[in-house]
Enzyme design. Structure first.
Site, PDB file in Angstrom:
ATOM      1  CB  THR A 159      39.344  48.969  37.210  1.00 48.78           C
ATOM      2  OG1 THR A 159      39.156  47.313  37.112  1.00 48.78           O
ATOM      3  CG2 THR A 159      40.325  49.436  36.043  1.00 48.78           C
ATOM      4  CE  LYS A 185      41.899  45.702  36.433  1.00 50.84           C
ATOM      5  NZ  LYS A 185      40.716  45.515  35.817  1.00 50.84           N
ATOM      6  CB  THR A 196      43.673  36.202  32.962  1.00 53.55           C
ATOM      7  OG1 THR A 196      42.361  36.497  33.604  1.00 53.55           O
ATOM      8  CG2 THR A 196      44.608  36.245  33.672  1.00 53.55           C
TER       9      THR A 196
END
Length: 409
Positions: A159, A185, A196
């Site tokens: 992203t 990511k 995470t």
């Protein structure tokens, strides 16, 4: 990648990622949010693949997190669907329906039950999830599956990331070489709590699901759960570990048989976690914080995170200001046992303050020189016990505001 974001100066190159037996990948551009780039990943796993997972403790999790939690007890996986651009969070019953629709579409193409398809989504919170766009590209994805597409997979899940993140290691189980590779990511909304961002690790080792779960749960502690970018725990945090068994290693009968495998897995987790910090939104410096002399390891970690999450500490590092007073402040606000008259602080290996005052003859010049670098080390000794902890963060620059102030535009 978000439009016009420069690659982080802390970026590391993507390693060569050999194919792993029992897993194939395909990516496609579904147009969920981004244009002109792949934003959906499909992974196919061989029958018998075991799976482990850890997820966010955020109390407002996304529908894919709930889906994965519900099916994880089954212990087996045949597919993984990941999309970028829409987190499918805070969408109520429609979000849950969209998650099921994606799983069912993948299950039809892979010839398995929907409950063997794991899901992950990342992107904007609170926007309706256009699952029909994922369904529309599913047949094409299934027809395009190939084992060597790790790099494409790593890029499709990005992203605000500015570089793809991956790591790989080998180990031996019972004399048989096995490989562990992973992609991740993450760039902002990073303050993990059990997991995470998004991370997917695959091994060709044969490992029972319960054993795999124990290894992963223990491995995220000193890796993913020891990093922070901005103190915000994502609603979508997911780490999944898949074991295809294609290497054909003998059955695991003793935990000692997995010692080398555990070290290799932990190394992959550590690599991926630090890459996330290196790509922290607007980051220019990687900061390692070592805490010693705490009353316990848990206390040391909490103190380390208090320092790592302090905007004043992070902006001081960004400005290359050797302001050790801000570190003292962060130790004191952590709520953990501390004694100002025993506390010692160092930056770049130079002890600046000790026993409640500035070190006699302290020369700031070498500290200033260290602060000009891209890798910053902070050491704190509380002088109270034997507890130790290590965490990582990055500096806080105006780039963080630029990225997050225009995230939805």
């Amino acid at each position: 990648m978000a439009k016009d974001l420069p690659v982080s100066p802390l970026a590391v190159p993507l390693p060569e990622l050999p194919a792993i037996g029992g897993v194939r990948f395909a990516t496609a551009a579904a147009g969920i949010r981004y244009r002109g780039r792949d934003d959906v990943l499909l992974a196919s796993f061989a029958p018998g693949t075991t799976v482990a997972g850890v997820f966010t403790r955020n109390k407002c999790p996304g529908a894919p997190v709930t889906w994965c939690r519900d099916i994880l007890p089954g212990g087996t996986a045949r597919g993984l669907v990941v999309n970028a651009g829409n987190a499918n969070v805070f969408n109520g019953a429609a979000g849950a329906a969209a998650a099921r629709l994606s799983a069912e579409a993948a299950a039809r193409t892979l010839g398995c039950a929907p409950e063997q398809v794991f899901l992950a989504s990342t992107g904007v919170i609170g926007e309706p999830m256009p699952a029909e766009r994922i369904v529309a590209v599913m047949d094409g994805l299934a027809a395009d599956l190939a084992p060597e597409r790790w790099a494409q997979a790593a890029r499709a899940i990005m992203t605000t990331d500015t570089f793809p993140k991956a790591s790989t290691r080998t180990a031996k189980i019972g004399g048989v070489e096995v490989r562990i590779s992973g992609i991740a990511k993450g760039s902002g909304m990073i303050a993990p709590d059990m997991a995470t961002m998004l991370a997917f690790i695959v091994t060709d080792a044969a490992v029972p699901a319960a054993t795999l779960q124990a290894l992963l749960r223990r491995g995220v502690g000193p890796s993913f759960n020891s990093i922070t970018v901005d103190s915000d725990t994502s609603t979508s945090d997911t780490v999944l570990l898949f074991a295809t068994g294609a290497a054909g290693n003998p059955p695991v009968e003793d935990a000692r048989d997995l010692a080398a495998f555990r070290r290799a897995l932990n190394a992959v987790l550590h690599d991926l976690a630090l890459m996330v910090v290196r790509d922290g939104e607007g980051a220019r410096k990687l900061i390692e914080i070592n805490v010693a002399g705490a009353v316990s390891a848990r206390s040391a970690r909490r103190i380390g995170l208090a320092i790592a999450n302090s905007p004043l500490v992070k902006t001081a590092v960004a400005g290359e200001d050797a302001n050790w007073g801000r570190i003292v402040m962060a130790v004191g606000k952590s709520g953990e046992p501390a004694d100002r008259d025993r506390l010692a602080v160092a930056i770049g290996g130079v002890w600046m303050a000790r026993d409640g005052r500035v070190v006699e003859g302290y020369d700031e010049a070498p500290v200033v020189a260290h602060m000009r670098g891209s890798d910053i080390r902070i050491d704190v000794d509380l002088g109270l016990g034997r507890g130790r902890g290590r965490v990582w963060t990055c500096d806080l620059t105006h780039g963080y505001i630029d990225i997050n102030g225009s995230y939805r535009s």
